[in-house]
Scaffold this motif. Sequence first.
Motif, PDB file in Angstrom:
ATOM      1  N   UNK A  26      -4.363   0.752  12.062  1.00  0.00           N
ATOM      2  CA  UNK A  26      -4.327  -0.707  12.118  1.00  0.00           C
ATOM      3  C   UNK A  26      -5.607  -1.279  12.699  1.00  0.00           C
ATOM      4  N   UNK A  27      -5.853  -2.545  12.341  1.00  0.00           N
ATOM      5  CA  UNK A  27      -6.946  -3.341  12.909  1.00  0.00           C
ATOM      6  C   UNK A  27      -6.386  -4.710  13.270  1.00  0.00           C
ATOM      7  N   UNK A  28      -7.229  -5.563  13.832  1.00  0.00           N
ATOM      8  CA  UNK A  28      -6.776  -6.882  14.291  1.00  0.00           C
ATOM      9  C   UNK A  28      -6.330  -7.768  13.134  1.00  0.00           C
ATOM     10  N   UNK A  29      -5.286  -8.535  13.377  1.00  0.00           N
ATOM     11  CA  UNK A  29      -4.837  -9.544  12.417  1.00  0.00           C
ATOM     12  C   UNK A  29      -3.958 -10.533  13.165  1.00  0.00           C
ATOM     13  N   UNK A  30      -3.975 -11.772  12.704  1.00  0.00           N
ATOM     14  CA  UNK A  30      -3.215 -12.806  13.401  1.00  0.00           C
ATOM     15  C   UNK A  30      -1.710 -12.566  13.320  1.00  0.00           C
ATOM     16  N   UNK A  31      -1.267 -12.016  12.189  1.00  0.00           N
ATOM     17  CA  UNK A  31       0.164 -11.762  11.995  1.00  0.00           C
ATOM     18  C   UNK A  31       0.380 -10.279  11.696  1.00  0.00           C
ATOM     19  N   UNK A  32       1.610  -9.918  11.357  1.00  0.00           N
ATOM     20  CA  UNK A  32       1.913  -8.552  10.944  1.00  0.00           C
ATOM     21  C   UNK A  32       1.704  -8.445   9.434  1.00  0.00           C
ATOM     22  N   UNK A  33       0.683  -7.715   9.040  1.00  0.00           N
ATOM     23  CA  UNK A  33       0.346  -7.533   7.623  1.00  0.00           C
ATOM     24  C   UNK A  33       0.387  -6.042   7.339  1.00  0.00           C
ATOM     25  N   UNK A  34       1.463  -5.590   6.680  1.00  0.00           N
ATOM     26  CA  UNK A  34       1.689  -4.156   6.474  1.00  0.00           C
ATOM     27  C   UNK A  34       1.541  -3.809   4.993  1.00  0.00           C
ATOM     28  N   UNK A  35       0.674  -2.841   4.715  1.00  0.00           N
ATOM     29  CA  UNK A  35       0.483  -2.338   3.353  1.00  0.00           C
ATOM     30  C   UNK A  35       0.943  -0.882   3.314  1.00  0.00           C
ATOM     31  N   UNK A  36       1.801  -0.560   2.356  1.00  0.00           N
ATOM     32  CA  UNK A  36       2.331   0.798   2.234  1.00  0.00           C
ATOM     33  C   UNK A  36       1.875   1.395   0.905  1.00  0.00           C
ATOM     34  N   UNK A  37       1.254   2.556   0.976  1.00  0.00           N
ATOM     35  CA  UNK A  37       0.842   3.281  -0.224  1.00  0.00           C
ATOM     36  C   UNK A  37       1.595   4.596  -0.250  1.00  0.00           C
ATOM     37  N   UNK A  38       2.345   4.813  -1.359  1.00  0.00           N
ATOM     38  CA  UNK A  38       3.173   6.013  -1.455  1.00  0.00           C
ATOM     39  C   UNK A  38       3.432   6.352  -2.917  1.00  0.00           C
ATOM     40  N   UNK A  39       3.924   7.561  -3.220  1.00  0.00           N
ATOM     41  CA  UNK A  39       4.223   7.948  -4.600  1.00  0.00           C
ATOM     42  C   UNK A  39       5.348   7.094  -5.185  1.00  0.00           C
ATOM     43  N   UNK A  40       5.361   7.001  -6.521  1.00  0.00           N
ATOM     44  CA  UNK A  40       6.408   6.212  -7.186  1.00  0.00           C
ATOM     45  C   UNK A  40       7.805   6.697  -6.838  1.00  0.00           C
ATOM     46  N   UNK A  41       7.949   7.982  -6.631  1.00  0.00           N
ATOM     47  CA  UNK A  41       9.264   8.543  -6.323  1.00  0.00           C
ATOM     48  C   UNK A  41       9.888   7.895  -5.082  1.00  0.00           C
ATOM     49  N   UNK A  42       9.030   7.385  -4.174  1.00  0.00           N
ATOM     50  CA  UNK A  42       9.524   6.808  -2.928  1.00  0.00           C
ATOM     51  C   UNK A  42       9.579   5.286  -2.948  1.00  0.00           C
ATOM     52  N   UNK A  43       9.182   4.665  -4.043  1.00  0.00           N
ATOM     53  CA  UNK A  43       9.131   3.203  -4.100  1.00  0.00           C
ATOM     54  C   UNK A  43      10.464   2.538  -3.782  1.00  0.00           C
ATOM     55  N   UNK A  44      11.547   3.178  -4.159  1.00  0.00           N
ATOM     56  CA  UNK A  44      12.871   2.587  -3.947  1.00  0.00           C
ATOM     57  C   UNK A  44      13.209   2.442  -2.460  1.00  0.00           C
ATOM     58  N   UNK A  45      12.453   3.156  -1.614  1.00  0.00           N
ATOM     59  CA  UNK A  45      12.726   3.104  -0.174  1.00  0.00           C
ATOM     60  C   UNK A  45      11.830   2.110   0.572  1.00  0.00           C
ATOM     61  N   UNK A  46      11.000   1.359  -0.142  1.00  0.00           N
ATOM     62  CA  UNK A  46      10.002   0.526   0.531  1.00  0.00           C
ATOM     63  C   UNK A  46      10.631  -0.487   1.478  1.00  0.00           C
ATOM     64  N   UNK A  47      11.661  -1.185   1.034  1.00  0.00           N
ATOM     65  CA  UNK A  47      12.291  -2.200   1.886  1.00  0.00           C
ATOM     66  C   UNK A  47      12.843  -1.568   3.166  1.00  0.00           C
ATOM     67  N   UNK A  48      13.467  -0.408   3.023  1.00  0.00           N
ATOM     68  CA  UNK A  48      14.027   0.272   4.198  1.00  0.00           C
ATOM     69  C   UNK A  48      12.913   0.719   5.145  1.00  0.00           C
ATOM     70  N   UNK A  49      11.802   1.190   4.590  1.00  0.00           N
ATOM     71  CA  UNK A  49      10.676   1.632   5.415  1.00  0.00           C
ATOM     72  C   UNK A  49      10.106   0.448   6.200  1.00  0.00           C
ATOM     73  N   UNK A  50       9.985  -0.705   5.538  1.00  0.00           N
ATOM     74  CA  UNK A  50       9.455  -1.882   6.228  1.00  0.00           C
ATOM     75  C   UNK A  50      10.349  -2.293   7.395  1.00  0.00           C
ATOM     76  N   UNK A  51      11.648  -2.173   7.215  1.00  0.00           N
ATOM     77  CA  UNK A  51      12.571  -2.493   8.311  1.00  0.00           C
ATOM     78  C   UNK A  51      12.371  -1.550   9.500  1.00  0.00           C
TER      79      UNK A  51
END
Length: 293
Positions: A26-51
């Motif tokens: 991470x680096x400085x940012x005014x808010x929480x800005x999260x970028x997730x890079x992962x294989x397509x097989x795991x895309x269905x879990x993105x919302x859960x990962x963000x939580x």
Amino acid sequence: MIQSMTGFGRAELIDEKRKLIVEMKSVNHRYADITIKMPRRLNRFEAAIRNVLKDYIARGKVDVFITYENLANSEVAVRYNRDIAAEYVKYLREMNQEFSLQEELKATAVGRFPEVFTLEEAAEEDDDELYASLEQVVREAGERFVQARTVEGENLKKDLLMKVTELRGLVEKIEALSPAIIEDYKVRLREKMDEFLQRNDIDENRIAAEVTIFADKISVDEEMVRLRSHVDGVRGILEEGGAVGRKLDFIVQEMNREANTTLSKAGSLDVTDLGIELKTLIEKIREQIQNLE
């Protein structure tokens, strides 16, 4: 605990079924800005990962990298997509007729076209089991990420406490100079009036009134009181801990406003120099605060 907005965390899981690696930086940012890079097989879990990540991140631009390898099903199966092949053959025959082409259709030629043959894993893992492993690794990486940010945050806290102590010292110096500035003005005013009137029977009441007006114009008592209060506020917030960046940013803006007013009222070169030191130090504090979550 105080946390910096810069940090790094990494965790991995390797067993007989899978290999998972999670990295966070991470680096400085005014808010929480999260970028997730992962294989397509795991895309269905993105919302859960963000939580899950919300438990570890309040502010900052965070890049999360997830790699995944299925070790249990390393063999792949070839799938023949008949409908797609039929479409290719249909249009190729139409082209032969329309343009009088003599080329013969061969299975090897048609098989080279996209999506006629595809490679797929012979079997896929159970989603619940896979996510359980993924969440475990994400949380381990998150904990190490927080640890790194906390270590850096404590270093920033020590530096900020030193700077606000220095700032308080400048405030005390300005307060000590104020009475002398007014007295000096009184002396200079008396000299000017004496020179103008060329006599010694100067109206003391007039001098007192002029000095009072001048003292009111150059008085920085209120600014110094507020600066002292802001210094105490910064100390209290730092000791309280947590996500303090926004609170401190607001207080520093107020501190800068008081420093500007002090400079505008400066009745001597010494106070002007101290006011400039105040502004310079407050800017250094502001820069450090930008690194706090």
